[in-house]
Design an enzyme around this catalytic site. Structure first.
Site, PDB file in Angstrom:
ATOM      1  N   GLU A  62       0.752  -2.547  10.141  1.00  0.00           N
ATOM      2  CA  GLU A  62       1.148  -1.224  10.415  1.00  0.00           C
ATOM      3  C   GLU A  62       0.002  -0.292  10.235  1.00  0.00           C
ATOM      4  O   GLU A  62      -0.072   0.628   9.954  1.00  0.00           O
ATOM      5  CB  GLU A  62       2.338  -0.510  10.845  1.00  0.00           C
ATOM      6  CG  GLU A  62       3.360  -0.051   9.489  1.00  0.00           C
ATOM      7  CD  GLU A  62       4.442   0.254   9.565  1.00  0.00           C
ATOM      8  OE1 GLU A  62       4.291   1.993   9.783  1.00  0.00           O
ATOM      9  OE2 GLU A  62       5.522  -0.525   9.566  1.00  0.00           O
ATOM     10  N   CYS A  94       7.677  -2.818  10.529  1.00  0.00           N
ATOM     11  CA  CYS A  94       7.534  -3.878   9.533  1.00  0.00           C
ATOM     12  C   CYS A  94       8.061  -5.581   9.563  1.00  0.00           C
ATOM     13  O   CYS A  94       7.981  -6.427   8.408  1.00  0.00           O
ATOM     14  CB  CYS A  94       8.885  -3.171   8.271  1.00  0.00           C
ATOM     15  SG  CYS A  94       8.224  -1.640   7.473  1.00  0.00           S
ATOM     16  N   THR A 184      18.707   6.487  10.452  1.00  0.00           N
ATOM     17  CA  THR A 184      17.416   4.856   8.863  1.00  0.00           C
ATOM     18  C   THR A 184      18.102   4.013   8.915  1.00  0.00           C
ATOM     19  O   THR A 184      18.094   2.719   8.885  1.00  0.00           O
ATOM     20  CB  THR A 184      16.214   5.723   8.248  1.00  0.00           C
ATOM     21  OG1 THR A 184      16.229   6.243   8.717  1.00  0.00           O
ATOM     22  CG2 THR A 184      16.264   4.683   6.924  1.00  0.00           C
ATOM     23  N   HIS A 217      15.082  -7.796   4.450  1.00  0.00           N
ATOM     24  CA  HIS A 217      13.584  -6.400   4.654  1.00  0.00           C
ATOM     25  C   HIS A 217      14.265  -5.221   3.498  1.00  0.00           C
ATOM     26  O   HIS A 217      15.487  -4.834   3.764  1.00  0.00           O
ATOM     27  CB  HIS A 217      13.527  -5.646   5.627  1.00  0.00           C
ATOM     28  CG  HIS A 217      12.942  -4.709   5.405  1.00  0.00           C
ATOM     29  ND1 HIS A 217      11.574  -4.615   5.397  1.00  0.00           N
ATOM     30  CD2 HIS A 217      12.872  -3.487   5.882  1.00  0.00           C
ATOM     31  CE1 HIS A 217      10.711  -3.671   5.539  1.00  0.00           C
ATOM     32  NE2 HIS A 217      11.960  -3.011   5.456  1.00  0.00           N
ATOM     33  N   LYS A 226      23.270  -4.011  -0.145  1.00  0.00           N
ATOM     34  CA  LYS A 226      24.279  -3.668   0.595  1.00  0.00           C
ATOM     35  C   LYS A 226      24.083  -4.590   2.035  1.00  0.00           C
ATOM     36  O   LYS A 226      25.615  -4.567   1.820  1.00  0.00           O
ATOM     37  CB  LYS A 226      24.339  -2.033   0.461  1.00  0.00           C
ATOM     38  CG  LYS A 226      25.602  -1.152   1.443  1.00  0.00           C
ATOM     39  CD  LYS A 226      25.475  -0.043   2.182  1.00  0.00           C
ATOM     40  CE  LYS A 226      26.579   0.307   2.488  1.00  0.00           C
ATOM     41  NZ  LYS A 226      27.048  -0.204   3.907  1.00  0.00           N
ATOM     42  N   ASN A 249       8.228  -1.031  -0.791  1.00  0.00           N
ATOM     43  CA  ASN A 249       8.610  -1.460   0.199  1.00  0.00           C
ATOM     44  C   ASN A 249       6.922  -1.976   0.358  1.00  0.00           C
ATOM     45  O   ASN A 249       5.793  -1.036   0.752  1.00  0.00           O
ATOM     46  CB  ASN A 249       8.950  -0.390   0.880  1.00  0.00           C
ATOM     47  CG  ASN A 249       9.242  -1.010   2.493  1.00  0.00           C
ATOM     48  OD1 ASN A 249       8.704  -2.302   2.325  1.00  0.00           O
ATOM     49  ND2 ASN A 249       9.409  -0.154   3.184  1.00  0.00           N
ATOM     50  N   SER A 279      11.281  -0.448  11.937  1.00  0.00           N
ATOM     51  CA  SER A 279      11.578  -0.396  12.321  1.00  0.00           C
ATOM     52  C   SER A 279      11.446   0.323  13.608  1.00  0.00           C
ATOM     53  O   SER A 279      10.140  -0.390  14.902  1.00  0.00           O
ATOM     54  CB  SER A 279      11.138   1.270  11.327  1.00  0.00           C
ATOM     55  OG  SER A 279      11.777   1.407  10.428  1.00  0.00           O
TER      56      SER A 279
END
Length: 330
Positions: A62, A94, A184, A217, A226, A249, A279
């Protein structure tokens, strides 16, 4: 991170939760295309094939340097892959490189091509002073996708899960992306990855304890841990593939660099879960099995840890100039 915080007046408690200590920054003479070229060269060296045998090149990014001109053709030409090859730049935040990987998997399986090259490369943008600046980094990863025979690892199955979820976007002519923070986490990142991985489990009958490693990711250092633990994976399965805490990132390269780092250590028979995310939003989930060929490939190009060891610490002024935040007037 402390250097960015010093410039913009952030307090440690405002960014420590990102679990990112440092981030990689492309140099003044680097962009997503040059980084993608180096990653692709390493991938071809490990694949032990001639560049002319590659019949398709997909470049996921991107942050390509040209608004209208493919980077895939530049890299293909530089590597000696042209002219008889398909070549396209792909866009899905991504996840674009992962999209290319799935497409090449199908093209190889159908017999349309023998070998394809997928590259994920980004010099991520962030509005100076925005929280994204703490993590938006630069990096590239590449893989040759080909027949099972002779491969270092085999994609045994894969699943995709996508919806229209506006968590992150950048309109034309805008220099920096915007993000809907309320979208997000749970509605975007966690919802899509969890559903993709659960669908893979349902298709294959596999469970977390069937995998040696799990890679997700990595928009920061917190989210992949998490989502991994929520899905039933342990830190022992997650820790080897974590790269964002050390380099930030890298967008399209994020999960793929984690995969590259794991493959540098993996043994024949190890099964790897890979779940990139983009995203907008969508996630892929792959089950990958390492073969006996892995050992002979590892020393044919620099490892991820060798690249990590090359770091040179810079200040915010050099960073700003390298990323085009400030310009030299001539």
């Amino acid at each position: 991170m402390s250097e960015i915080a010093r410039i913009w007046g952030w307090h440690p408690e405002q960014y420590k939760g990102l679990a990112v200590e440092e981030k990689a920054v492309a140099g003044p003479d680097e962009d997503s295309t040059t980084m993608g070229y180096e990653a692709a060269r390493n991938a071809i060296a490990r694949a032990q094939i001639k560049p002319s045998e590659i019949q398709s090149v997909f470049f996921g990014t991107e942050s390509k340097p040209y608004a209208v001109k493919p980077s895939a053709t530049i890299i293909a030409e530089a590597l000696g892959i042209t002219p008889y090859t398909m070549a396209s730049d792909l866009e899905f935040a991504c996840r674009a490189a992962s999209e290319g990987m799935r497409a090449l998997q199908g093209m190889v399986a159908s017999g349309l091509i023998k070998y394809g090259l997928v590259i994920g490369s980004d010099t991520a943008q962030a509005n100076p002073g925005d929280v994204l600046e703490f993590t938006a980094a630069s990096g590239a990863a590449a893989f040759v996708i080909g027949p099972e025979r002779g491969s270092a690892a085999i994609i045994e199955d894969s699943v995709t899960f996508v919806t229209d979820t506006p968590d992150f976007w950048r309109r034309a002519q805008e220099p920096y992306p915007l993000h809907g923070e309320g979208f997000t986490g749970e509605p975007a990142y966690f919802y899509h990855i969890e559903n993709a991985v659960k669908a893979l489990f349902e298709r294959t009958g596999l469970r977390p304890n069937d995998f040696k490693y799990a890679i997700f990711h990595q928009p920061n250092g917190k989210f992949p841990v998490k989502v991994g633990t929520d899905l039933g994976f342990t830190m022992d399965q997650l820790k080897e593939g974590l790269v964002t805490p050390m380099i930030g990132n890298t967008y399209n390269a994020s999960a793929l660099l984690g995969l590259a780092k794991v493959l540098d250590k993996a043994k024949p028979g190890d099964r790897i879960l890979l779940a990139p995310f983009g995203s907008g939003a969508g996630s892929d989930a792959y089950s990958i099995v390492v073969t006996d060929s892995i050992e002979e490939r590892k020393a044919l190009a620099p490892t991820v840890e060798q690249y990590l060891a090359r770091k040179v610490v810079i200040d915010y002024g050099f960073y700003s100039k390298s990323r085009g935040i400030i310009f030299t007037i001539k």
